[in-house]
Design a protein around this motif. Structure first.
Motif, PDB file in Angstrom:
ATOM      1  N   ALA A   1     -14.660 -51.701-122.092  1.00 31.38           N
ATOM      2  CA  ALA A   1     -14.372 -53.275-123.452  1.00 31.38           C
ATOM      3  C   ALA A   1     -13.214 -53.926-123.547  1.00 31.38           C
ATOM      4  CB  ALA A   1     -14.915 -52.350-124.610  1.00 31.38           C
ATOM      5  N   GLN A   2     -13.446 -55.007-124.441  1.00 32.00           N
ATOM      6  CA  GLN A   2     -12.263 -55.918-124.620  1.00 32.00           C
ATOM      7  C   GLN A   2     -11.927 -55.946-125.571  1.00 32.00           C
ATOM      8  OE1 GLN A   2     -13.301 -59.720-123.001  1.00 32.00           O
ATOM      9  NE2 GLN A   2     -14.665 -60.083-125.130  1.00 32.00           N
ATOM     10  N   SER A   3     -10.795 -56.178-126.166  1.00 31.94           N
ATOM     11  CA  SER A   3     -10.282 -56.228-127.576  1.00 31.94           C
ATOM     12  C   SER A   3      -8.779 -57.050-127.481  1.00 31.94           C
ATOM     13  CB  SER A   3     -10.486 -54.886-128.413  1.00 31.94           C
ATOM     14  OG  SER A   3      -9.652 -53.781-127.825  1.00 31.94           O
ATOM     15  N   VAL A   4      -8.900 -57.443-129.040  1.00 29.52           N
ATOM     16  CA  VAL A   4      -7.185 -57.744-129.251  1.00 29.52           C
ATOM     17  C   VAL A   4      -7.173 -57.608-131.324  1.00 29.52           C
ATOM     18  CG1 VAL A   4      -7.371 -60.102-129.864  1.00 29.52           C
ATOM     19  CG2 VAL A   4      -8.742 -59.917-128.968  1.00 29.52           C
ATOM     20  N   THR A   5      -5.595 -57.128-130.688  1.00 35.03           N
ATOM     21  CA  THR A   5      -4.848 -56.619-132.018  1.00 35.03           C
ATOM     22  C   THR A   5      -3.850 -57.880-132.408  1.00 35.03           C
ATOM     23  OG1 THR A   5      -5.478 -54.717-131.184  1.00 35.03           O
ATOM     24  CG2 THR A   5      -3.696 -55.041-133.317  1.00 35.03           C
ATOM     25  N   GLN A   6      -4.089 -58.631-133.814  1.00 35.79           N
ATOM     26  CA  GLN A   6      -3.200 -59.041-134.199  1.00 35.79           C
ATOM     27  C   GLN A   6      -2.653 -58.613-135.151  1.00 35.79           C
ATOM     28  OE1 GLN A   6      -5.844 -62.587-133.957  1.00 35.79           O
ATOM     29  NE2 GLN A   6      -4.102 -63.532-134.961  1.00 35.79           N
ATOM     30  N   LEU A   7      -0.758 -58.270-134.795  1.00 34.01           N
ATOM     31  CA  LEU A   7      -0.400 -57.222-135.575  1.00 34.01           C
ATOM     32  C   LEU A   7      -0.025 -57.370-136.526  1.00 34.01           C
ATOM     33  CD1 LEU A   7       1.434 -56.728-131.894  1.00 34.01           C
ATOM     34  CD2 LEU A   7       0.720 -54.506-133.524  1.00 34.01           C
ATOM     35  N   ASP A   8       0.483 -58.639-137.243  1.00 36.11           N
ATOM     36  CA  ASP A   8       0.609 -59.071-138.402  1.00 36.11           C
ATOM     37  C   ASP A   8      -0.433 -59.653-139.516  1.00 36.11           C
ATOM     38  OD1 ASP A   8       3.226 -59.986-136.639  1.00 36.11           O
ATOM     39  OD2 ASP A   8       3.491 -58.582-137.881  1.00 36.11           O
ATOM     40  N   SER A  28     -10.518 -55.384-119.719  1.00 35.52           N
ATOM     41  CA  SER A  28     -10.775 -54.748-118.347  1.00 35.52           C
ATOM     42  C   SER A  28     -10.697 -54.950-116.759  1.00 35.52           C
ATOM     43  CB  SER A  28     -12.325 -53.861-117.972  1.00 35.52           C
ATOM     44  OG  SER A  28     -13.304 -54.998-118.558  1.00 35.52           O
ATOM     45  N   TYR A  29     -10.311 -55.829-116.867  1.00 35.74           N
ATOM     46  CA  TYR A  29     -10.898 -57.561-116.020  1.00 35.74           C
ATOM     47  C   TYR A  29      -9.644 -58.710-116.260  1.00 35.74           C
ATOM     48  CZ  TYR A  29     -11.822 -59.766-111.619  1.00 35.74           C
ATOM     49  OH  TYR A  29     -12.362 -60.419-110.234  1.00 35.74           O
ATOM     50  N   GLU A  71       2.964 -55.911-120.521  1.00 34.50           N
ATOM     51  CA  GLU A  71       3.255 -56.044-122.014  1.00 34.50           C
ATOM     52  C   GLU A  71       1.648 -56.016-122.936  1.00 34.50           C
ATOM     53  OE1 GLU A  71       7.346 -57.177-122.250  1.00 34.50           O
ATOM     54  OE2 GLU A  71       6.383 -58.019-124.211  1.00 34.50           O
ATOM     55  N   THR A  72       0.562 -56.938-122.160  1.00 34.07           N
ATOM     56  CA  THR A  72      -0.779 -56.945-122.520  1.00 34.07           C
ATOM     57  C   THR A  72      -0.829 -57.684-123.893  1.00 34.07           C
ATOM     58  OG1 THR A  72      -1.302 -54.809-123.347  1.00 34.07           O
ATOM     59  CG2 THR A  72      -1.868 -55.157-121.379  1.00 34.07           C
ATOM     60  N   SER A  73       0.042 -58.505-123.710  1.00 33.58           N
ATOM     61  CA  SER A  73       0.522 -59.618-124.828  1.00 33.58           C
ATOM     62  C   SER A  73       0.494 -60.844-124.661  1.00 33.58           C
ATOM     63  CB  SER A  73       1.968 -59.161-125.428  1.00 33.58           C
ATOM     64  OG  SER A  73       3.236 -59.768-124.278  1.00 33.58           O
ATOM     65  N   VAL A  93     -10.023 -62.762-127.123  1.00 32.48           N
ATOM     66  CA  VAL A  93     -10.096 -62.735-125.275  1.00 32.48           C
ATOM     67  C   VAL A  93     -11.541 -62.783-125.157  1.00 32.48           C
ATOM     68  CG1 VAL A  93     -10.182 -60.279-126.525  1.00 32.48           C
ATOM     69  CG2 VAL A  93      -8.769 -60.978-123.873  1.00 32.48           C
ATOM     70  N   SER A  94     -11.279 -62.867-123.794  1.00 35.11           N
ATOM     71  CA  SER A  94     -12.702 -63.327-122.941  1.00 35.11           C
ATOM     72  C   SER A  94     -12.593 -62.509-121.465  1.00 35.11           C
ATOM     73  CB  SER A  94     -13.602 -64.412-122.985  1.00 35.11           C
ATOM     74  OG  SER A  94     -12.834 -65.560-121.875  1.00 35.11           O
ATOM     75  N   ASP A  95     -12.741 -61.435-120.629  1.00 33.42           N
ATOM     76  CA  ASP A  95     -13.437 -61.101-119.199  1.00 33.42           C
ATOM     77  C   ASP A  95     -14.648 -61.407-119.005  1.00 33.42           C
ATOM     78  OD1 ASP A  95     -11.754 -58.055-120.587  1.00 33.42           O
ATOM     79  OD2 ASP A  95     -13.867 -59.141-119.594  1.00 33.42           O
ATOM     80  N   ARG A  96     -14.299 -60.525-117.203  1.00 28.52           N
ATOM     81  CA  ARG A  96     -15.543 -61.280-116.915  1.00 28.52           C
ATOM     82  C   ARG A  96     -16.505 -59.761-117.217  1.00 28.52           C
ATOM     83  NH1 ARG A  96     -15.396 -60.775-110.320  1.00 28.52           N
ATOM     84  NH2 ARG A  96     -15.563 -58.682-110.661  1.00 28.52           N
ATOM     85  N   ASP A  97     -16.057 -58.492-116.927  1.00 25.54           N
ATOM     86  CA  ASP A  97     -17.157 -57.640-117.428  1.00 25.54           C
ATOM     87  C   ASP A  97     -17.770 -57.759-118.564  1.00 25.54           C
ATOM     88  OD1 ASP A  97     -14.524 -54.943-115.460  1.00 25.54           O
ATOM     89  OD2 ASP A  97     -16.430 -56.460-115.021  1.00 25.54           O
TER      90      ASP A  97
END
Lengths: 114, 115
Positions: A1-8, A28-29, A71-73, A93-97
């Motif tokens: 599953a995709q997710s996004v974290t904005q740190l601030d 995942s992709y 760094e997945t950043s 974020v968007s991905d094919r999965d």
């Protein structure tokens, strides 16, 4: 599953100083990544996007972001803040999965002091 | 010319009422979306339509019913409004559905307040 974290959730800078808004993603992709800006009581406007081409992406209004897979950043930067940059910024974020569905981060409010 | 427009911009109504929000895009796009932004600014997709057909429904209560009379319009009808429906609702459109890196263009939002 995709997710996004904005740190601030909030970032405050002085006019003329650099801006850094941090974003980390999970995908995942090979993801596509976006930054959108929302000015007060306005809709969302695309600043820039990454879609597996050059890792350094230039956007509108002097913003740019660098995709770092290790760094997945996908942090957003600008060399010199302007008062008009004060707004809410969303990393996406968007991905094919996930059927290329958009998943939004929680947003970062940028405040610019004179 | 406005690319994605929504009406009304503001909507204040009582609990239990039924209301509609309209969305139109003049970009010639095939796909339209509805998003909900809560009080903490969190944005989540509700529906996606491609050429008038529903392709995404993200566990939204069936009080919410999208209607697409043609591919340029995607209206959102809400029955029996509840306090928790208060939010900003954004319409968006994109050229194709589910394309990698496809840019979505957002409308200005409709601010719904349920009293």
């Amino acid at each position: 599953a995709q997710s996004v974290t904005q740190l601030d959730s909030h970032v405050s800078v002085s006019e003329g100083t650099p801006v850094l808004l941090r974003c980390n993603y999970s995908s995942s992709y090979s993801p596509s990544l976006f930054w959108y800006v929302q000015h007060p009581n306005k809709g969302l406007q695309l600043l820039l996007k990454y879609t597996s081409a050059a890792t350094l992406v230039k956007g509108i209004n002097g913003f740019e972001a660098e995709f770092k897979k290790s760094e997945t950043s996908f942090h957003l930067t600008k060399p010199s803040a302007h008062m008009s940059d004060a707004a809410e910024y969303f990393c996406v974020v968007s991905d094919r999965d996930a059927g290329n569905m958009l998943t939004f981060g929680g947003g970062t409010r940028l405040m610019v002091k004179p | 010319d406005t690319a994605v427009s929504q009406t009304p911009k503001y909507l204040v109504t009582q609990m239990g009422n039924d209301k509609s929000i309209k969305c139109e895009q003049n970009l010639g796009h095939d796909t339209m979306y509805w998003y909900k932004q809560d009080s903490k600014k969190f944005l989540k997709i509700m529906f996606s339509y491609n050429n008038k057909e529903l392709i995404i429904n993200e566990t939204v209560p069936n009080r919410f019913s999208p209607k697409s009379p043609d591919k340029a319009h995607l209206n959102l009808h809400i029955n029996s409004l509840e306090l928790g429906d208060s939010a900003v609702y954004f319409c968006a459109s994109s050229q194709i559905a589910g394309g990698p890196g496809e840019t979505q263009y957002f409308g200005p939002g409709t601010r719904l307040l349920v009293l």
